[in-house]
Design a protein around this motif. Sequence first.
Motif, PDB file in Angstrom:
ATOM      1  N   ILE A   1       2.050  15.059 -14.787  1.00  0.00           N
ATOM      2  CA  ILE A   1       0.630  14.700 -14.723  1.00  0.00           C
ATOM      3  C   ILE A   1       0.027  15.425 -13.539  1.00  0.00           C
ATOM      4  O   ILE A   1       0.487  15.295 -12.409  1.00  0.00           O
ATOM      5  CB  ILE A   1       0.425  13.184 -14.575  1.00  0.00           C
ATOM      6  N   GLU A   2      -1.016  16.206 -13.804  1.00  0.00           N
ATOM      7  CA  GLU A   2      -1.747  16.904 -12.752  1.00  0.00           C
ATOM      8  C   GLU A   2      -3.059  16.169 -12.549  1.00  0.00           C
ATOM      9  O   GLU A   2      -3.862  16.047 -13.464  1.00  0.00           O
ATOM     10  CB  GLU A   2      -2.004  18.355 -13.153  1.00  0.00           C
TER      11      GLU A   2
ATOM     12  N   THR B   1       0.829  -1.195   0.000  1.00  0.00           N
ATOM     13  CA  THR B   1       0.000   0.000   0.000  1.00  0.00           C
ATOM     14  C   THR B   1       0.863   1.244   0.000  1.00  0.00           C
ATOM     15  O   THR B   1       0.540   2.230  -0.648  1.00  0.00           O
ATOM     16  CB  THR B   1      -0.934   0.004   1.231  1.00  0.00           C
ATOM     17  N   ASP B   2       1.991   1.215   0.712  1.00  0.00           N
ATOM     18  CA  ASP B   2       2.883   2.362   0.725  1.00  0.00           C
ATOM     19  C   ASP B   2       3.385   2.670  -0.672  1.00  0.00           C
ATOM     20  O   ASP B   2       3.540   3.818  -1.043  1.00  0.00           O
ATOM     21  CB  ASP B   2       4.068   2.109   1.655  1.00  0.00           C
ATOM     22  N   LEU B   3       3.661   1.625  -1.456  1.00  0.00           N
ATOM     23  CA  LEU B   3       4.163   1.821  -2.803  1.00  0.00           C
ATOM     24  C   LEU B   3       3.085   2.314  -3.753  1.00  0.00           C
ATOM     25  O   LEU B   3       3.386   2.945  -4.753  1.00  0.00           O
ATOM     26  CB  LEU B   3       4.758   0.510  -3.341  1.00  0.00           C
ATOM     27  N   THR B   4       1.847   1.989  -3.463  1.00  0.00           N
ATOM     28  CA  THR B   4       0.760   2.381  -4.351  1.00  0.00           C
ATOM     29  C   THR B   4      -0.059   3.513  -3.755  1.00  0.00           C
ATOM     30  O   THR B   4      -1.251   3.598  -3.975  1.00  0.00           O
ATOM     31  CB  THR B   4      -0.148   1.177  -4.642  1.00  0.00           C
ATOM     32  N   ALA B   5       0.588   4.364  -2.999  1.00  0.00           N
ATOM     33  CA  ALA B   5      -0.098   5.509  -2.408  1.00  0.00           C
ATOM     34  C   ALA B   5      -0.725   6.345  -3.514  1.00  0.00           C
ATOM     35  O   ALA B   5      -0.256   6.347  -4.649  1.00  0.00           O
ATOM     36  CB  ALA B   5       0.897   6.342  -1.597  1.00  0.00           C
ATOM     37  N   PRO B   6      -1.803   7.067  -3.211  1.00  0.00           N
ATOM     38  CA  PRO B   6      -2.456   7.856  -4.229  1.00  0.00           C
ATOM     39  C   PRO B   6      -1.491   8.849  -4.876  1.00  0.00           C
ATOM     40  O   PRO B   6      -0.560   9.334  -4.248  1.00  0.00           O
ATOM     41  CB  PRO B   6      -3.547   8.609  -3.468  1.00  0.00           C
ATOM     42  N   GLN B   7      -1.753   9.094  -6.128  1.00  0.00           N
ATOM     43  CA  GLN B   7      -0.913  10.032  -6.864  1.00  0.00           C
ATOM     44  C   GLN B   7      -1.046  11.427  -6.254  1.00  0.00           C
ATOM     45  O   GLN B   7      -2.135  11.868  -5.916  1.00  0.00           O
ATOM     46  CB  GLN B   7      -1.337  10.068  -8.323  1.00  0.00           C
ATOM     47  N   PRO B   8       0.068  12.142  -6.128  1.00  0.00           N
ATOM     48  CA  PRO B   8      -0.016  13.517  -5.637  1.00  0.00           C
ATOM     49  C   PRO B   8      -0.734  14.403  -6.657  1.00  0.00           C
ATOM     50  O   PRO B   8      -0.939  14.007  -7.799  1.00  0.00           O
ATOM     51  CB  PRO B   8       1.442  13.935  -5.473  1.00  0.00           C
ATOM     52  N   ARG B   9      -1.118  15.577  -6.241  1.00  0.00           N
ATOM     53  CA  ARG B   9      -1.832  16.514  -7.120  1.00  0.00           C
ATOM     54  C   ARG B   9      -1.060  16.736  -8.422  1.00  0.00           C
ATOM     55  O   ARG B   9      -1.614  16.704  -9.498  1.00  0.00           O
ATOM     56  CB  ARG B   9      -2.043  17.840  -6.368  1.00  0.00           C
ATOM     57  N   THR B  10       0.246  16.950  -8.330  1.00  0.00           N
ATOM     58  CA  THR B  10       1.094  17.113  -9.507  1.00  0.00           C
ATOM     59  C   THR B  10       2.330  16.241  -9.344  1.00  0.00           C
ATOM     60  O   THR B  10       2.967  16.263  -8.296  1.00  0.00           O
ATOM     61  CB  THR B  10       1.525  18.584  -9.684  1.00  0.00           C
ATOM     62  N   ALA B  11       2.649  15.459 -10.368  1.00  0.00           N
ATOM     63  CA  ALA B  11       3.809  14.570 -10.309  1.00  0.00           C
ATOM     64  C   ALA B  11       4.547  14.610 -11.642  1.00  0.00           C
ATOM     65  O   ALA B  11       3.932  14.685 -12.697  1.00  0.00           O
ATOM     66  CB  ALA B  11       3.367  13.149 -10.001  1.00  0.00           C
ATOM     67  N   THR B  12       5.872  14.549 -11.557  1.00  0.00           N
ATOM     68  CA  THR B  12       6.705  14.510 -12.751  1.00  0.00           C
ATOM     69  C   THR B  12       7.208  13.086 -12.936  1.00  0.00           C
ATOM     70  O   THR B  12       7.677  12.458 -11.990  1.00  0.00           O
ATOM     71  CB  THR B  12       7.895  15.480 -12.622  1.00  0.00           C
ATOM     72  N   TYR B  13       7.093  12.586 -14.139  1.00  0.00           N
ATOM     73  CA  TYR B  13       7.478  11.225 -14.472  1.00  0.00           C
ATOM     74  C   TYR B  13       8.637  11.236 -15.465  1.00  0.00           C
ATOM     75  O   TYR B  13       8.651  12.046 -16.392  1.00  0.00           O
ATOM     76  CB  TYR B  13       6.296  10.475 -15.103  1.00  0.00           C
TER      77      TYR B  13
END
Length: 117
Positions: free
Chosen positions: A59-60, A37-49
């Motif tokens: 991705i926002e 679950t720690d690894l699949t935490a919800p995506q933050p509001r804005t993330a750079t991949y």
Amino acid sequence: MALRRTFRVTLALLPLLTAAACVSQTKAGNQAAASATDLTAPQPRTATYKCADGGTMTIENLGTSVRVLGPDGVSQDLPASPANQNSRFGEAHDAIVIDGRDALVMKGGKTPLTCTR
């Protein structure tokens, strides 16, 4: 006589030992699930991949949709697909599947691209 008593005690304790082993495995399974679950935490509001092709994208997460800013500076909004999802987004021939720290980007006519935050 002692052998007979040992046999009876063993038969009496066998179900208890079996139950104890099941409880231990269940707790270990729950701890493994918590780690996942720690690894699949919800995506933050804005993330750079960073993508496998060497590019980057941002991705926002807008809740019911995502806004994707590609390396070329072009922005694209993709709605959740189906509407109740929070990890699959897409329309027409473009789609993104977000799974923990990974995003699979699919564009019509191109090979799917894996990106990692």
